[in-house]
Design a protein around this motif. Structure first.
Motif, short mmCIF file in Angstrom:
data_model
loop_
_atom_site.label_atom_id
_atom_site.label_comp_id
_atom_site.label_asym_id
_atom_site.label_seq_id
_atom_site.Cartn_x
_atom_site.Cartn_y
_atom_site.Cartn_z
N LEU A 54 -33.72 36.89 4.05
CA LEU A 54 -33.52 38.13 4.80
C LEU A 54 -34.43 39.22 4.25
O LEU A 54 -34.88 39.13 3.10
CB LEU A 54 -32.08 38.63 4.64
N HIS A 55 -34.68 40.24 5.07
CA HIS A 55 -35.32 41.44 4.55
C HIS A 55 -34.46 41.98 3.41
O HIS A 55 -33.24 41.92 3.47
CB HIS A 55 -35.42 42.48 5.66
N PRO A 56 -35.10 42.51 2.34
CA PRO A 56 -34.33 42.99 1.18
C PRO A 56 -33.21 43.96 1.55
O PRO A 56 -32.15 43.94 0.90
CB PRO A 56 -35.39 43.66 0.32
N ARG A 57 -33.41 44.79 2.57
CA ARG A 57 -32.32 45.69 2.98
C ARG A 57 -31.09 44.89 3.37
O ARG A 57 -29.97 45.20 2.97
CB ARG A 57 -32.75 46.52 4.19
N LEU A 58 -31.32 43.88 4.21
CA LEU A 58 -30.20 43.10 4.73
C LEU A 58 -29.63 42.18 3.65
O LEU A 58 -28.42 41.91 3.62
CB LEU A 58 -30.65 42.30 5.96
N ALA A 59 -30.50 41.70 2.77
CA ALA A 59 -30.03 40.87 1.66
C ALA A 59 -29.09 41.67 0.77
O ALA A 59 -28.02 41.20 0.36
CB ALA A 59 -31.22 40.35 0.86
N HIS A 60 -29.48 42.91 0.49
CA HIS A 60 -28.64 43.81 -0.31
C HIS A 60 -27.29 44.00 0.38
O HIS A 60 -26.23 43.91 -0.25
CB HIS A 60 -29.36 45.15 -0.45
N MET A 61 -27.33 44.24 1.68
CA MET A 61 -26.10 44.44 2.44
C MET A 61 -25.20 43.21 2.37
O MET A 61 -24.00 43.33 2.11
CB MET A 61 -26.45 44.75 3.90
N LEU A 62 -25.78 42.05 2.57
CA LEU A 62 -24.98 40.82 2.59
C LEU A 62 -24.35 40.57 1.22
O LEU A 62 -23.19 40.14 1.13
CB LEU A 62 -25.86 39.64 3.00
N LEU A 63 -25.11 40.85 0.17
CA LEU A 63 -24.56 40.61 -1.17
C LEU A 63 -23.44 41.60 -1.50
O LEU A 63 -22.45 41.23 -2.11
CB LEU A 63 -25.68 40.74 -2.22
N ARG A 64 -23.61 42.86 -1.09
CA ARG A 64 -22.60 43.87 -1.42
C ARG A 64 -21.36 43.75 -0.53
O ARG A 64 -20.25 43.96 -0.99
CB ARG A 64 -23.20 45.27 -1.26
N ALA A 65 -21.59 43.44 0.75
CA ALA A 65 -20.47 43.43 1.69
C ALA A 65 -19.82 42.06 1.82
O ALA A 65 -18.67 41.95 2.22
CB ALA A 65 -20.94 43.91 3.06
N GLY A 66 -20.57 41.02 1.51
CA GLY A 66 -20.01 39.67 1.60
C GLY A 66 -20.05 39.09 3.01
O GLY A 66 -20.70 39.64 3.90
N GLN A 67 -19.35 37.96 3.15
CA GLN A 67 -19.41 37.15 4.38
C GLN A 67 -19.28 37.93 5.68
O GLN A 67 -19.94 37.62 6.66
CB GLN A 67 -18.32 36.10 4.34
N GLY A 68 -18.39 38.93 5.66
CA GLY A 68 -18.15 39.68 6.89
C GLY A 68 -19.40 40.33 7.43
O GLY A 68 -19.46 40.70 8.61
N ALA A 69 -20.43 40.48 6.59
CA ALA A 69 -21.66 41.14 7.03
C ALA A 69 -22.64 40.17 7.67
O ALA A 69 -23.68 40.58 8.18
CB ALA A 69 -22.33 41.84 5.85
N ALA A 70 -22.30 38.87 7.67
CA ALA A 70 -23.25 37.88 8.19
C ALA A 70 -23.60 38.12 9.67
O ALA A 70 -24.79 38.10 10.02
CB ALA A 70 -22.70 36.47 7.98
N PRO A 71 -22.61 38.37 10.57
CA PRO A 71 -23.00 38.63 11.97
C PRO A 71 -23.90 39.85 12.10
O PRO A 71 -24.88 39.82 12.85
CB PRO A 71 -21.66 38.87 12.67
N LEU A 72 -23.59 40.91 11.35
CA LEU A 72 -24.40 42.12 11.43
C LEU A 72 -25.81 41.84 10.90
O LEU A 72 -26.81 42.26 11.50
CB LEU A 72 -23.74 43.24 10.61
N ALA A 73 -25.91 41.12 9.78
CA ALA A 73 -27.22 40.79 9.22
C ALA A 73 -28.04 40.00 10.23
O ALA A 73 -29.23 40.26 10.42
CB ALA A 73 -27.05 39.99 7.92
N ALA A 74 -27.39 39.05 10.91
CA ALA A 74 -28.11 38.24 11.89
C ALA A 74 -28.56 39.10 13.06
O ALA A 74 -29.70 38.98 13.53
CB ALA A 74 -27.21 37.10 12.38
#
Length: 817
Positions: free
Chosen positions: A417-437
DNA sequence: CTCTCCCT
C-alpha cells in the motif's frame, strides 16, 4: 540457438547475448516490439544460469501472458518450469526455473534478501518505460551486484534506441541491437498547423474522417482522456458510414466493454477511440491506421501540496513512434498525425521518467529500509520531492529524527500500500481494510457525491446500495476493491474499533479541512492548502472534514472524496499535533498588532483567545508594522528627517558617521528602534512616533558632538536668534531678514570642507530679495541696487550705505528720526 | 467542459 516454435527476429542475436553474459555477466538488449525478446530471452538463458531466472514486467497482465506463452513453448502450463508472481497471485513450484514477476515484487524480494539467494539472473523487460519500480529495482540490483553478488547475471531489455545511458550506468555493459518484425507505416502530417485555439476533438474528428476515406482496415485514434474520447465520438457518430463500428477504450471502462474494442469486428471497419492504454498495455488486432492527436495525460506530483494532478501535454517522439507502430503489426499501415512535420522538432524525445514526476513517499520508505545513502540511479530522485516525502514519513512515524526507519516504518514497507494507507491499516487494524482498498483503487461510484461513506455502503452491500441510490456502481472497480479489501484484512493487525473518519485522518493528517467563513464551501487544509466542494454536495456545510481525494489544483483543489469528522475525534487522534501557540504579529489587513493564543492543528485554528504579549514581543510586531508601512509613515518627523540629512551631508563630505538612510535604518532597526516600540498598538501609534531622539541616540556621544559642530541644526544670527538650517536640498540653506545680517563680513560655512550656507535674504515683509553664498561680495556688489528698491518700499526701515559696519536689526526706525 | 496509466 535451437528453441521450439517459429523463428523470431531476436533468434540470431541469442548466441551473442549468452556469450556476453558468460564473459561480462550482463548485457543491454535493444529490440523493437515484435522481435520476440520477452518470450525468447529467458528460454535461451535456461540451462546457462545457475539458479532461477527472474524476469520483470511492468504490468500484471504482461507478466501472466509472458509466463503462459513460455510455458506453452515448453509444452507445459504456467507453474511448471515457467511460473509467475504478481500482486495477489502466484503460480510457481519447486520446478520453476523462470519466474516472471511485476516490478514491485523484485523490490520486496531484495528487501527481504539483498543477496537474492537461489536467483542466478535478473531480466528487466520494457525498461524504456522507466517506471519508478524498474528504476529502483535496477539501482538495487546494481548495488547488490557490486557488493554481494558479482555472479548475478543481469539483462536490461529496451524497445527504444536510447539504451546507451543504461549500458553506461551498468559499467559499459555490452549493447546488443535486434531488428523488429513489423510492416512499414506511412506517416502523414498536417500541411498547416492546427490553430492554437482549435479544439482537439474537432481537429481529431476531421482528421479521422479523412483517414477513413483514404485507407482501409481498422482505425485506432489516440486521445488524451475519457472526456476527449466522448466528445470526439459525439462529433463523429452522425458522420460515419454505416459499416464503421465506433468503440471507445480507456482504463476506467468495465473489462467486458474493453473486450468489445479488442475483438475484431465481424464485418465492416472498426474505429477505436483510445487513451494511451492502447499504446503498450493492450494490443488491438486488425489495426491498419493510426490517428494520433499528439497529446498525453499524465500525473504530475506537486511536492508543495503533496498531491498529484493531471496535466495534458504534447506526446514525446518516443510515444508518437510507439503509437505509429501500432498500425504496422498485421500489414502495411498508415499513421495520421495531428501536427505538421515542422512542429515535430519541438516535441521532447522521451516522456519524463516516472521518478521525475511521481509521489516519492513509497520510494523514500524503500530507500530508508534499504539503508544505503546513494544508490546508482539512472535518474536520481529529485531532491525537493524526496525531502517532502521524507517529511511525510516522519509525520507518519515511519522515520525517526535522523531519517532512519522505525519499527513502524518497517511494518509499513511490508504492506502492499501507499505509506499513508499502510500507516492507517497498521494503526486502525482490520476494520480499515475496506477503506484502504477504496482509497487505493479507482472510485467505485460514478457521479456520486463526495461522501466516502457512500462508497463504504456500496462496498458492504452493493445490492441494497443500488436499491437506495441512483448513481451506478462500477462493477469491475467494485470487484477489484472487494478482492483487495479481503487481502488487506489478512495482512492487518487486530481491529482497533475506529470510525472511518478516524482512519482516514490517520492516513491524511495534512488534509483535515476546516470550513472557511462564507457561503461557498471552501476549506483550509491542515497542510496549508485550500480546497473546495461542489456547492451542491451534501457535505458542503460540514465544519470539519478529512479530504481523502483531491484533484490537485495548485490554487484551490476540488474535493472529490471526503468524510466528515468531529473536533473531539481530532483531539483524540492527534493529541501531540494539536497545541496552543502564542502569537503576536502585525496584521497588515487590520493595521494593528494582533496578540492572541491559538489552538492549532497544522494550519488550522480550532480555537483562540486574547493574549497579553510581553513588551519585547509587541515591539517586534510593531517593527514588522514599520517594515510593512515604510519608515516614511512611521515617526520620521521633520526633525528626524533633518538629522538624517545632516548626517548624510557629512558622510558625503567624507565624515566617518553611520549610514542613516531609510534602508540602512530599517536594516539596523532591531538595534536602535526596538526599545522605542514597546507601547505601540496600531498604525496610528506608529504615525504619532517621533524618532528624532531615538535616531540621535543611535549615534554615540562623540558622533553627536561632531555632528552638532560640523553640521549644526541651527544657524545663530548676529541677534542670537536660532534659525533652523534646511538640509533637504543639495546645499544647506537658511532664510533670514537681510537687515539681521548687517555687520556680517564672513559667509557662514558648514562641514569639514567649509561648504557655504545658501542664504535667502528676506525683505521686512519676508519676501525673498536675494540668494547668496557669498555675503561680503553681496554687500560690495548688488546690495546697492537692492538698497535703492528697498528704501522706496520700506522707507521706515534702515538701509545703511555701508552694511558691513551697520548693526543688525529687526526693527523699523522710530517715527521722526 | 468530472481522472492517463501502473504497481508491492
Amino acid at each position: 540457438m535451437d528453441l521450439p516454435g517459429p523463428a523470431l527476429p531476436i533468434d540470431p542475436l541469442l548466441p551473442d547475448l549468452l556469450a556476453a553474459l558468460k564473459s561480462r555477466g550482463q548485457a543491454v538488449l535493444q529490440a523493437p516490439p515484435g522481435a520476440g525478446k520477452t518470450t525468447r530471452v529467458p528460454l535461451a538463458m535456461l540451462g546457462h544460469v545457475e539458479g532461477r531466472i527472474v524476469m520483470l514486467e511492468p504490468r500484471r497482465l504482461a507478466a501472466r501472458a509472458a509466463a503462459e506463452r513460455m510455458a506453452e513453448t515448453l509444452g507445459e502450463t504456467a507453474g511448471g518450469r515457467v511460473g509467475y508472481r504478481v500482486r495477489g497471485e502466484a503460480k510457481t513450484s519447486r520446478e520453476t526455473k523462470i519466474e516472471v514477476v511485476t516490478e514491485g515484487i523484485l523490490t520486496r524480494m531484495m528487501q527481504s534478501d539483498p543477496g537474492l539467494e537461489g536467483i542466478g539472473a535478473v531480466i528487466f523487460d520494457e525498461f524504456h518505460e522507466r517506471s519508478l519500480n524498474a528504476d529502483l529495482g535496477l539501482a538495487l540490483i546494481l548495488e547488490a551486484r557490486a557488493a554481494l553478488r558479482e555472479d548475478l547475471q543481469l539483462v536490461v531489455m529496451s524497445a527504444t534506441l536510447d539504451a546507451a545511458p543504461v549500458a553506461a550506468l551498468m559499467g559499459d555493459a555490452p549493447l546488443l541491437t535486434a531488428e523488429g518484425r513489423a510492416f512499414p507505416v506511412d506517416t502523414r502530417w498536417l500541411d498547416t498547423a492546427l490553430p492554437a485555439r482549435a479544439r482537439l476533438p474537432e481537429g481529431v474528428a476531421e482528421l479521422t474522417l479523412k483517414a477513413l476515406s483514404e485507407t482501409e482496415g481498422g482505425v485506432l485514434v489516440f486521445l488524451p482522456g475519457e472526456g476527449e474520447i466522448r466528445r470526439t465520438a459525439a462529433l463523429l457518430s452522425p458522420k460515419l458510414p454505416d459499416d464503421v463500428h465506433l468503440q471507445p477504450l480507456f482504463g476506467a471502462m468495465a473489462f467486458k466493454d474493453q473486450r468489445a474494442a479488442l475483438t475484431p469486428a465481424p464485418q465492416g471497419r472498426k474505429l477505436v477511440l483510445a487513451t494511451s492504454i492502447a499504446e503498450t498495455s493492450l494490443t488491438i488486432p486488425d489495426i491498419r491506421v493510426v490517428v494520433d492527436a499528439g497529446q498525453a495525460r499524465r500525473a504530475r506530483f506537486d511536492p508543495n501540496s503533496g498531491m498529484s494532478r493531471l496535466v495534458t501535454e504534447r506526446v514525446s517522439l518516443a510515444e508518437a513512434e510507439q503509437r505509429r507502430g501500432r498500425a504496422g503489426r498485421v500489414a502495411y499501415g498508415t499513421c495520421y498525425r495531428l501536427w505538421t512535420r515542422g512542429q515535430e522538432g519541438a516535441l521532447p524525445a522521451f516522456p519524463p521518467a516516472e521518478i521525475e514526476t511521481a509521489d516519492l513517499t513509497g520510494l523514500a520508505l524503500e530507500l530508508a529500509l534499504w539503508g544505503a545513502s546513494a544508490l546508482p540511479f539512472l535518474t536520481p530522485p529529485p531532491p525537493g520531492p524526496l525531502a517532502e516525502a521524507q517529511a511525510l514519513l516522519r509525520n507518519l512515524g515511519a522515520l525517526d529524527g535522523q531519517d532512519r526507519i522505525t519499527a513502524h516504518g518497517k511494518a509499513m514497507a511490508a504492506l502492499p500500500l501507499h505509506p499513508r494507507l499502510a500507516h492507517m491499516l497498521l494503526r486502525a487494524g482490520q476494520g480499515a481494510a475496506p477503506l484502504a482498498a477504496l482509497l487505493a483503487e479507482r472510485d467505485i461510484l460514478q457521479g456520486a457525491p463526495a461522501d466516502l461513506s457512500l462508497r463504504l455502503k456500496a462496498l458492504a452491500d452493493p445490492r441494497r446500495y443500488q436499491h437506495d441510490h441512483s448513481h451506478p456502481i462500477r462493477r469491475d472497480a467494485l470487484e477489484r476493491v472487494k478482492q483487495e479489501a479481503k487481502r488487506l484484512a489478512r495482512l492487518a493487525p487486530g481491529d482497533q474499533g475506529l470510525d472511518p473518519s478516524d482512519m482516514a485522518a490517520l492516513a491524511y493528517p495534512d488534509r483535515i479541512g476546516l470550513r472557511r467563513k462564507g457561503d461557498a464551501p471552501r476549506y483550509l487544509l491542515s497542510g496549508g492548502k485550500g480546497a473546495v466542494f461542489d456547492p451542491a454536495d451534501p457535505l458542503a456545510q460540514t465544519r470539519l472534514i478529512v479530504a481523502t481525494d483531491l484533484d490537485g489544483d495548485p490554487r484551490e483543489a476540488r474535493i472529490r472524496q471526503a468524510l466528515p469528522i468531529s473536533e473531539a475525534a481530532l483531539r483524540a487522534l492527534f493529541p501531540d499535533l494539536i497545541r496552543w501557540q502564542d502569537l503576536c504579529h502585525w496584521s497588515e489587513r487590520d493595521n494593528r498588532i494582533l496578540a492572541k493564543s491559538q489552538e492549532t492543528l497544522g494550519a488550522l485554528v480550532l480555537a483562540e483567545r486574547n493574549w497579553s504579549a510581553p513588551p519585547e514581543a509587541r515591539a517586534r510586531a510593531a517593527l514588522d508594522g514599520i517594515r510593512a508601512l515604510g519608515l516614511a509613515q512611521c515617526g520620521m518627523s521633520p526633525a528626524a528627517r533633518r538629522l538624517q540629512a545632516r548626517v548624510a551631508l557629512l558622510r558625503e563630505e567624507g565624515a566617518d558617521l553611520p549610514d542613516v538612510s531609510d534602508a540602512a535604518l530599517l536594516e539596523r532597526a532591531e538595534d536602535w528602534l526596538l526599545p522605542h516600540l514597546t507601547k505601540i498598538r496600531n498604525a496610528e501609534d506608529l504615525k504619532a512616533l517621533d524618532l528624532h531622539e531615538a535616531l540621535r541616540n543611535s549615534l554615540d556621544w562623540e558622533q553627536q558632538q561632531r555632528l552638532d559642530h560640523l553640521a549644526p541644526a541651527h544657524f545663530t544670527t548676529p541677534l542670537d536668534r536660532r534659525v533652523p538650517i534646511d538640509y533637504s536640498g543639495g546645499q544647506p540653506e537658511i532664510a533670514v531678514r537681510l537687515q539681521e545680517m548687517f555687520g556680517v563680513t564672513e559667509h557662514p560655512v558648514i562641514g569639514p570642507r567649509r561648504l557655504p550656507l545658501k542664504i535667502t535674504l528676506l525683505s521686512p515683509a519676508q519676501r525673498p530679495v536675494q540668494v547668496t553664498t557669498d555675503l561680503p561680495r553681496f554687500w560690495d556688489t548688488s546690495y546697492a541696487d537692492v538698497r535703492k528698491d528697498m528704501r522706496g518700499q520700506y522707507p521706515r526701515h534702515p538701509w545703511p550705505e555701508n552694511p558691513r559696519e551697520a548693526d543688525p536689526t529687526l526693527r523699523a526706525k522710530r517715527r521722526g528720526t
